[in-house]
Design an enzyme around this catalytic site. Sequence first.
Site, PDB file in Angstrom:
ATOM      1  N   ASP A   1      41.155  43.916  44.786  1.00 35.66           N
ATOM      2  CA  ASP A   1      40.596  42.601  45.100  1.00 35.66           C
ATOM      3  C   ASP A   1      41.571  41.684  45.823  1.00 35.66           C
ATOM      4  O   ASP A   1      41.535  40.463  45.668  1.00 35.66           O
ATOM      5  CB  ASP A   1      40.088  41.902  43.809  1.00 35.66           C
ATOM      6  CG  ASP A   1      39.076  42.757  43.070  1.00 35.66           C
ATOM      7  OD1 ASP A   1      38.335  43.502  43.741  1.00 35.66           O
ATOM      8  OD2 ASP A   1      39.022  42.673  41.833  1.00 35.66           O
TER       9      ASP A   1
ATOM     10  N   LYS B   1      40.838  42.856  50.875  1.00 36.23           N
ATOM     11  CA  LYS B   1      40.832  43.920  51.889  1.00 36.23           C
ATOM     12  C   LYS B   1      39.629  43.797  52.828  1.00 36.23           C
ATOM     13  O   LYS B   1      39.766  43.922  54.043  1.00 36.23           O
ATOM     14  CB  LYS B   1      40.818  45.303  51.202  1.00 36.23           C
ATOM     15  CG  LYS B   1      42.051  45.549  50.336  1.00 36.23           C
ATOM     16  CD  LYS B   1      41.967  46.856  49.592  1.00 36.23           C
ATOM     17  CE  LYS B   1      40.964  46.865  48.458  1.00 36.23           C
ATOM     18  NZ  LYS B   1      41.268  45.972  47.337  1.00 36.23           N
TER      19      LYS B   1
ATOM     20  N   ASN C   1      32.946  51.531  42.937  1.00 38.34           N
ATOM     21  CA  ASN C   1      33.767  50.654  42.076  1.00 38.34           C
ATOM     22  C   ASN C   1      34.371  49.537  42.925  1.00 38.34           C
ATOM     23  O   ASN C   1      34.724  48.482  42.419  1.00 38.34           O
ATOM     24  CB  ASN C   1      34.868  51.448  41.344  1.00 38.34           C
ATOM     25  CG  ASN C   1      35.667  52.381  42.239  1.00 38.34           C
ATOM     26  OD1 ASN C   1      35.318  52.621  43.387  1.00 38.34           O
ATOM     27  ND2 ASN C   1      36.752  52.919  41.717  1.00 38.34           N
TER      28      ASN C   1
ATOM     29  N   GLY D   1      34.422  46.466  45.587  1.00 35.11           N
ATOM     30  CA  GLY D   1      33.552  45.375  46.035  1.00 35.11           C
ATOM     31  C   GLY D   1      34.353  44.614  47.066  1.00 35.11           C
ATOM     32  O   GLY D   1      35.320  43.936  46.724  1.00 35.11           O
ATOM     33  N   HIS D   2      34.019  44.789  48.333  1.00 36.05           N
ATOM     34  CA  HIS D   2      34.792  44.171  49.415  1.00 36.05           C
ATOM     35  C   HIS D   2      33.979  43.043  50.030  1.00 36.05           C
ATOM     36  O   HIS D   2      32.897  43.263  50.560  1.00 36.05           O
ATOM     37  CB  HIS D   2      35.171  45.231  50.466  1.00 36.05           C
ATOM     38  CG  HIS D   2      36.125  46.260  49.936  1.00 36.05           C
ATOM     39  ND1 HIS D   2      36.628  47.285  50.704  1.00 36.05           N
ATOM     40  CD2 HIS D   2      36.708  46.399  48.713  1.00 36.05           C
ATOM     41  CE1 HIS D   2      37.459  48.013  49.965  1.00 36.05           C
ATOM     42  NE2 HIS D   2      37.512  47.507  48.764  1.00 36.05           N
ATOM     43  N   THR D   3      34.530  41.834  49.950  1.00 37.04           N
ATOM     44  CA  THR D   3      33.790  40.645  50.371  1.00 37.04           C
ATOM     45  C   THR D   3      34.184  40.205  51.772  1.00 37.04           C
ATOM     46  O   THR D   3      35.371  40.163  52.107  1.00 37.04           O
ATOM     47  CB  THR D   3      34.075  39.480  49.400  1.00 37.04           C
ATOM     48  OG1 THR D   3      33.987  39.968  48.071  1.00 37.04           O
ATOM     49  CG2 THR D   3      33.093  38.339  49.603  1.00 37.04           C
TER      50      THR D   3
ATOM     51  N   ARG E   1      36.038  71.501  40.269  1.00 36.81           N
ATOM     52  CA  ARG E   1      35.331  72.405  41.183  1.00 36.81           C
ATOM     53  C   ARG E   1      33.869  72.638  40.800  1.00 36.81           C
ATOM     54  O   ARG E   1      33.327  73.725  40.925  1.00 36.81           O
ATOM     55  CB  ARG E   1      36.105  73.729  41.309  1.00 36.81           C
ATOM     56  CG  ARG E   1      37.464  73.481  41.947  1.00 36.81           C
ATOM     57  CD  ARG E   1      38.466  74.528  41.617  1.00 36.81           C
ATOM     58  NE  ARG E   1      38.799  74.519  40.209  1.00 36.81           N
ATOM     59  CZ  ARG E   1      39.684  75.350  39.673  1.00 36.81           C
ATOM     60  NH1 ARG E   1      40.280  76.247  40.391  1.00 36.81           N
ATOM     61  NH2 ARG E   1      39.954  75.275  38.388  1.00 36.81           N
TER      62      ARG E   1
ATOM     63  N   GLN F   1      40.441  49.687  45.930  1.00 37.83           N
ATOM     64  CA  GLN F   1      41.282  49.437  44.751  1.00 37.83           C
ATOM     65  C   GLN F   1      42.674  48.982  45.210  1.00 37.83           C
ATOM     66  O   GLN F   1      42.789  48.377  46.249  1.00 37.83           O
ATOM     67  CB  GLN F   1      41.378  50.681  43.840  1.00 37.83           C
ATOM     68  CG  GLN F   1      40.081  51.030  43.109  1.00 37.83           C
ATOM     69  CD  GLN F   1      39.041  51.703  43.981  1.00 37.83           C
ATOM     70  OE1 GLN F   1      39.290  52.725  44.589  1.00 37.83           O
ATOM     71  NE2 GLN F   1      37.848  51.140  44.053  1.00 37.83           N
TER      72      GLN F   1
HETATM   73  P1  GDP Z   1      38.727  43.249  48.118  1.00 36.31           P
HETATM   74  O1  GDP Z   1      38.141  44.091  47.053  1.00 36.31           O
HETATM   75  O2  GDP Z   1      40.186  43.491  48.315  1.00 36.31           O
HETATM   76  O3  GDP Z   1      37.980  43.310  49.416  1.00 36.31           O
HETATM   77  O4  GDP Z   1      38.622  41.740  47.592  1.00 36.31           O
HETATM   78  P2  GDP Z   1      37.332  41.066  46.904  1.00 36.31           P
HETATM   79  O5  GDP Z   1      36.320  40.835  47.944  1.00 36.31           O
HETATM   80  O6  GDP Z   1      36.915  41.827  45.698  1.00 36.31           O
HETATM   81  O7  GDP Z   1      37.951  39.742  46.354  1.00 36.31           O
HETATM   82  C1  GDP Z   1      38.589  38.814  47.176  1.00 36.31           C
HETATM   83  C2  GDP Z   1      37.862  37.475  47.035  1.00 36.31           C
HETATM   84  O8  GDP Z   1      38.654  36.475  47.600  1.00 36.31           O
HETATM   85  C3  GDP Z   1      36.549  37.423  47.787  1.00 36.31           C
HETATM   86  O9  GDP Z   1      35.665  36.576  47.112  1.00 36.31           O
HETATM   87  C4  GDP Z   1      36.939  36.829  49.139  1.00 36.31           C
HETATM   88  O10 GDP Z   1      35.877  36.145  49.759  1.00 36.31           O
HETATM   89  C5  GDP Z   1      38.003  35.875  48.713  1.00 36.31           C
HETATM   90  N1  GDP Z   1      39.079  35.638  49.682  1.00 36.31           N
HETATM   91  C6  GDP Z   1      39.654  36.497  50.560  1.00 36.31           C
HETATM   92  N2  GDP Z   1      40.698  35.902  51.187  1.00 36.31           N
HETATM   93  C7  GDP Z   1      40.772  34.649  50.689  1.00 36.31           C
HETATM   94  C8  GDP Z   1      41.672  33.551  50.913  1.00 36.31           C
HETATM   95  O11 GDP Z   1      42.618  33.614  51.691  1.00 36.31           O
HETATM   96  N3  GDP Z   1      41.438  32.414  50.182  1.00 36.31           N
HETATM   97  C9  GDP Z   1      40.419  32.308  49.285  1.00 36.31           C
HETATM   98  N4  GDP Z   1      40.278  31.162  48.627  1.00 36.31           N
HETATM   99  N5  GDP Z   1      39.567  33.317  49.053  1.00 36.31           N
HETATM  100  C10 GDP Z   1      39.754  34.475  49.737  1.00 36.31           C
HETATM  101  P1  IMO Z   2      38.345  46.869  45.138  1.00 40.17           P
HETATM  102  O1  IMO Z   2      38.274  47.926  46.206  1.00 40.17           O
HETATM  103  C1  IMO Z   2      39.614  45.757  41.135  1.00 40.17           C
HETATM  104  C2  IMO Z   2      39.483  48.860  38.063  1.00 40.17           C
HETATM  105  C3  IMO Z   2      38.476  48.678  36.970  1.00 40.17           C
HETATM  106  C4  IMO Z   2      39.166  49.388  35.823  1.00 40.17           C
HETATM  107  C5  IMO Z   2      39.848  50.561  36.533  1.00 40.17           C
HETATM  108  C6  IMO Z   2      39.042  51.853  36.491  1.00 40.17           C
HETATM  109  O2  IMO Z   2      37.241  45.897  45.169  1.00 40.17           O
HETATM  110  O3  IMO Z   2      39.705  46.236  45.144  1.00 40.17           O
HETATM  111  P2  IMO Z   2      36.835  52.725  37.651  1.00 40.17           P
HETATM  112  O4  IMO Z   2      35.507  52.087  37.873  1.00 40.17           O
HETATM  113  O5  IMO Z   2      37.520  53.121  38.888  1.00 40.17           O
HETATM  114  O6  IMO Z   2      36.756  53.844  36.659  1.00 40.17           O
HETATM  115  O7  IMO Z   2      37.717  51.601  36.936  1.00 40.17           O
HETATM  116  O8  IMO Z   2      40.015  50.154  37.876  1.00 40.17           O
HETATM  117  N1  IMO Z   2      38.919  48.818  39.432  1.00 40.17           N
HETATM  118  C7  IMO Z   2      39.056  47.786  40.265  1.00 40.17           C
HETATM  119  N2  IMO Z   2      39.630  46.586  40.077  1.00 40.17           N
HETATM  120  N3  IMO Z   2      39.112  46.075  42.342  1.00 40.17           N
HETATM  121  C8  IMO Z   2      38.564  47.288  42.546  1.00 40.17           C
HETATM  122  O9  IMO Z   2      38.165  47.705  43.766  1.00 40.17           O
HETATM  123  C9  IMO Z   2      38.473  48.197  41.471  1.00 40.17           C
HETATM  124  N4  IMO Z   2      37.972  49.435  41.333  1.00 40.17           N
HETATM  125  C10 IMO Z   2      38.259  49.814  40.076  1.00 40.17           C
HETATM  126  O10 IMO Z   2      38.261  47.322  36.694  1.00 40.17           O
HETATM  127  O11 IMO Z   2      40.173  48.577  35.295  1.00 40.17           O
HETATM  128 MG    MG Z   3      37.028  43.890  45.297  1.00 44.15          MG
END
Ligand code: GDP
Ligand code: IMO
Ligand code: MG
Length: 418
Positions: free
Chosen positions: A13, A16, A38, A40-42, A143, A220
Amino acid sequence: MKVDVLLGLQWGDEGKGKVVDVLTPSYDIICRFQGGPNAGHTLEFNNRKHILHNIPSGIFREDKLNMITNGVVLDPMVFKREIDSLEILGIDLTKNLWISKKAHLILPTHRILDAASEAAKGKSKIGSTLKGIGPTYMDKTGRNGLRVGDLDLDFTSKYEALKEKHRKLLMQYDYEYNLDEEERFFDGIELIRKFKRVDTEYAINRFLEEGKSILAEGAQGTLLDIDFGSYPFVTSSNTICAGACTGMGIAPTTIGEVYGIFKAYCTRVGSGPFPSELLDEEGEKLRDIGKEYGSTTGRPRRCGWLDLVALKYSIMLNGVTQLIMTKTDVLDTFDSIKVVTAYSVNNELTDQLPFDLSVDVKPIFTELPGWETDLTGIRVKEQFPKELNEYIRFLEKELKVPIKFVSVGPDREQIIEM
Ligand code: GDP
Ligand code: IMO
Ligand code: MG
């Protein structure tokens, strides 16, 4: 041409999705190489927020090819949901999204096994997203897995055989379940049939020869890596740069830039050790301002200060060539900012992660002055407050890698190239 890799240096999170979207105009092809739903890319632009789970974050830029490569585990149900919601926005991906025949499929019973396994672990549960990731990778390495390429073979009987194996495994758990989702799984399978299914490793290597530029999108984060993360509180794939080689079928010598992305502080969702975690008001403040709730599960993320011991480890494992710092704006109202520069483990100072991070690790902090300035409207580095410049200089000196981008908000526009 080389493959540039973008990956998370913390516990996921890091932002990315946003940064891949920002970098996509400079590339021809974007590949997701490991993990599954698993993730979640925003992405945010035009006042709209999109969250992607299976699909690469390059899809909102026209004329770019996106690939789900062999290292990914794909859930047909989640995939259909994503494709359907993109279709509503007028985006038809059947032309510019290719799927590897070697990507493994997540079955409804994988998800049930994930839930049963977590329930059986009780207090020591991993805190999995319950998307079936662990059981699917277990079947891959065991496998037994079912792959996208099997759609063109004897799919139904292979599916039934694997389901039967899962049914027997589930008998070991005292866990009630039903298979209501099976129909939606097969709807997803039918949708996958509409996509181009290829040996992406051949396609990628051919594109490289032709001079096409490729960005690999990690999921991740490094501290969730199956080998190097805080085991067993990790995910089931190699999230590090080497995972791009095995997850795409590219040689290590084809890797170009490695973008390491980190938050200006630290978060973690799920269970497991987190040395710099703040269990007080400061942690709550980070969560509130940073809107730190999981993009996939909605769970509150645990928050803490930036941990340079962990970050240096991640930089080492990935060979990071450029750093990207996100969520810098979340620190705007803090008058002082702390950074972990060493650990005390059993009363001894160290700059290395211990084998077991859950032993008594005391973080040693360095404190820096906050900038107490709203960064969200800033678009050029010349407008950075002096304290932010000092923070960046301090990090670059410690980490020995340049910070090339600073993100100051969730929107596509809110990023500054240094
Ligand atoms: P990812 O899994 O690495 O793609 O990240 P996520 O999407 O799960 O979480 C990042 C969160 O931070 C999302 O809600 C984005 O919209 C938000 N975000 C990304 N960059 C920034 C930033 O520079 N500032 C703020 N305030 N929010 C950000
Ligand atoms: P992105 O790509 C944050 C964490 C879960 C748990 C552990 C194992 O959005 O950064 P799993 O579902 O893989 O068996 O969970 O890894 N986890 C993440 N935490 N961002 C993620 O993906 C994650 N994907 C898995 O919360 O602790
Ligand atoms: Mg995420």
